[in-house]
Motif scaffolding. Structure first.
Motif, short mmCIF file in Angstrom:
data_model
loop_
_atom_site.label_atom_id
_atom_site.label_comp_id
_atom_site.label_asym_id
_atom_site.label_seq_id
_atom_site.Cartn_x
_atom_site.Cartn_y
_atom_site.Cartn_z
N GLN A 29 99.08 -44.49 -11.68
CA GLN A 29 99.70 -45.69 -12.18
C GLN A 29 100.68 -45.31 -13.29
OE1 GLN A 29 99.04 -49.09 -11.23
NE2 GLN A 29 97.99 -48.11 -9.50
N LEU A 30 101.84 -45.90 -13.27
CA LEU A 30 102.85 -45.68 -14.28
C LEU A 30 103.18 -47.00 -14.94
CD1 LEU A 30 105.21 -43.31 -12.26
CD2 LEU A 30 103.63 -42.63 -14.07
N VAL A 31 103.10 -47.04 -16.24
CA VAL A 31 103.34 -48.26 -16.98
C VAL A 31 104.42 -48.00 -18.02
CG1 VAL A 31 102.37 -50.07 -18.42
CG2 VAL A 31 100.97 -49.02 -16.62
N GLU A 32 105.54 -48.67 -17.85
CA GLU A 32 106.65 -48.55 -18.78
C GLU A 32 106.59 -49.68 -19.80
OE1 GLU A 32 108.04 -47.19 -14.65
OE2 GLU A 32 107.00 -48.93 -15.47
N TYR A 81 108.57 -40.37 -23.01
CA TYR A 81 109.32 -41.26 -23.87
C TYR A 81 110.81 -41.12 -23.62
CZ TYR A 81 104.88 -41.04 -26.39
OH TYR A 81 103.54 -41.07 -26.72
N LEU A 82 111.51 -42.17 -23.95
CA LEU A 82 112.96 -42.13 -23.91
C LEU A 82 113.49 -42.82 -25.15
CD1 LEU A 82 115.43 -41.29 -22.17
CD2 LEU A 82 115.50 -43.66 -21.36
N LEU A 126 116.36 -48.27 -28.94
CA LEU A 126 115.06 -48.61 -28.39
C LEU A 126 114.34 -47.33 -28.04
CD1 LEU A 126 115.76 -51.55 -25.88
CD2 LEU A 126 114.43 -51.70 -28.00
N ARG A 127 113.04 -47.39 -28.06
CA ARG A 127 112.21 -46.27 -27.64
C ARG A 127 111.31 -46.75 -26.51
NH1 ARG A 127 110.23 -41.26 -29.39
NH2 ARG A 127 108.00 -40.87 -28.99
N LEU A 128 111.52 -46.20 -25.34
CA LEU A 128 110.73 -46.55 -24.18
C LEU A 128 109.56 -45.58 -24.03
CD1 LEU A 128 113.52 -47.29 -21.55
CD2 LEU A 128 112.58 -48.79 -23.33
N SER A 129 108.46 -46.10 -23.54
CA SER A 129 107.28 -45.29 -23.30
C SER A 129 106.84 -45.44 -21.86
CB SER A 129 106.14 -45.71 -24.23
OG SER A 129 106.48 -45.54 -25.59
N CYS A 130 106.26 -44.40 -21.35
CA CYS A 130 105.71 -44.39 -20.00
C CYS A 130 104.35 -43.74 -20.05
CB CYS A 130 106.63 -43.63 -19.04
SG CYS A 130 105.92 -43.33 -17.41
N ALA A 131 103.35 -44.49 -19.63
CA ALA A 131 101.99 -43.99 -19.61
C ALA A 131 101.54 -43.79 -18.17
CB ALA A 131 101.05 -44.95 -20.32
N ALA A 132 100.98 -42.65 -17.89
CA ALA A 132 100.45 -42.34 -16.57
C ALA A 132 98.94 -42.37 -16.60
CB ALA A 132 100.94 -40.98 -16.09
N SER A 133 98.36 -42.87 -15.52
CA SER A 133 96.91 -42.99 -15.46
C SER A 133 96.21 -41.66 -15.23
CB SER A 133 96.52 -43.98 -14.36
OG SER A 133 96.96 -43.53 -13.09
N VAL A 134 96.93 -40.72 -14.69
CA VAL A 134 96.40 -39.39 -14.45
C VAL A 134 97.41 -38.37 -14.93
CG1 VAL A 134 94.97 -40.09 -12.51
CG2 VAL A 134 97.30 -39.30 -12.10
N ASP A 192 104.59 -35.93 -23.79
CA ASP A 192 103.35 -35.54 -24.42
C ASP A 192 102.34 -35.42 -23.29
OD1 ASP A 192 100.99 -35.17 -25.79
OD2 ASP A 192 101.41 -36.69 -27.30
N ALA A 193 102.28 -34.25 -22.69
CA ALA A 193 101.46 -34.06 -21.50
C ALA A 193 99.98 -34.31 -21.78
CB ALA A 193 101.67 -32.65 -20.95
N ALA A 194 99.53 -33.97 -22.97
CA ALA A 194 98.12 -34.16 -23.31
C ALA A 194 97.74 -35.63 -23.29
CB ALA A 194 97.81 -33.54 -24.66
N ARG A 195 98.69 -36.49 -23.58
CA ARG A 195 98.44 -37.93 -23.59
C ARG A 195 98.99 -38.63 -22.36
NH1 ARG A 195 98.73 -36.53 -29.02
NH2 ARG A 195 97.23 -37.61 -30.36
N ASN A 196 99.53 -37.87 -21.43
CA ASN A 196 100.11 -38.43 -20.21
C ASN A 196 101.20 -39.45 -20.55
OD1 ASN A 196 98.32 -36.90 -18.64
ND2 ASN A 196 96.79 -38.54 -18.66
N MET A 197 102.07 -39.07 -21.47
CA MET A 197 103.11 -39.98 -21.93
C MET A 197 104.48 -39.33 -21.80
SD MET A 197 101.64 -42.83 -22.98
CE MET A 197 102.86 -43.58 -24.05
#
Length: 117
Positions: free
Chosen positions: A3-6, A79-80, A18-26, A72-77
Motif C-alpha cells: 500500500q502506498l499512501v501519499e 519524500y518530495l 510543499l513537502r510531500l510524503s509517501c508511506a509504504a506498507s511494506v 528513509d528506507a528504515a521507515r518505508n518513507m
C-alpha cells in the motif's frame, strides 16, 4: 499486499513550498528504485524524480533545482520537497516504483497539489 499512501499536498501560491510524503506498507525501497509521478488534468502521468536503493537521484528538467527527492528506507518513507512552485506544477502527485509496472499497476490515491494565486 503493498500500500502506498501519499500526503502533504494542498493549495499554495506560486513560489511557495510543499513537502510531500509517501508511506509504504511494506519495505520495498531497498528492492526497487522509487519515484514521484504527477498527472495533470488531460495529461499522462509523468515521472519527475527518482531515487535508487543506493541513493542515486534523477529529476526531469522541469523540476530540477526546485524539487528534492529523499528516502528513509528504515521507515518505508519517500519524500518530495517542492520549492519555488509554479502553476504548471499543479497535478496529482503519486509515489511508486520505477518503473511503476514493478507493482503490477498499483497506484495509491495520490495527493493533490494546486499552485495558484
Amino acid at each position: 499486499q503493498v500500500q502506498l499512501v501519499e500526503s502533504g499536498g494542498g493549495l499554495v501560491q506560486p513560489g511557495g513550498s510543499l513537502r510531500l510524503s509517501c508511506a509504504a506498507s511494506v519495505s520495498i525501497f531497498t528492492i526497487y528504485p522509487m519515484g514521484w509521478y504527477r498527472q495533470a488534468p488531460g495529461k499522462q502521468r509523468e515521472l519527475i524524480a527518482t531515487v535508487t536503493s543506493v541513493g542515486s537521484k534523477t529529476y526531469t528538467d522541469s523540476v530540477k533545482g526546485r524539487f528534492t527527492i529523499s528516502r528513509d528506507a528504515a521507515r518505508n518513507m519517500i519524500y518530495l520537497q517542492m520549492n519555488s512552485l509554479k502553476p504548471e506544477d499543479t497535478a496529482v502527485y503519486y509515489c511508486n516504483a520505477v518503473p511503476a509496472t514493478m507493482l503490477r499497476g498499483y497506484w495509491g490515491q495520490g495527493t493533490q497539489v494546486t499552485v495558484s494565486s
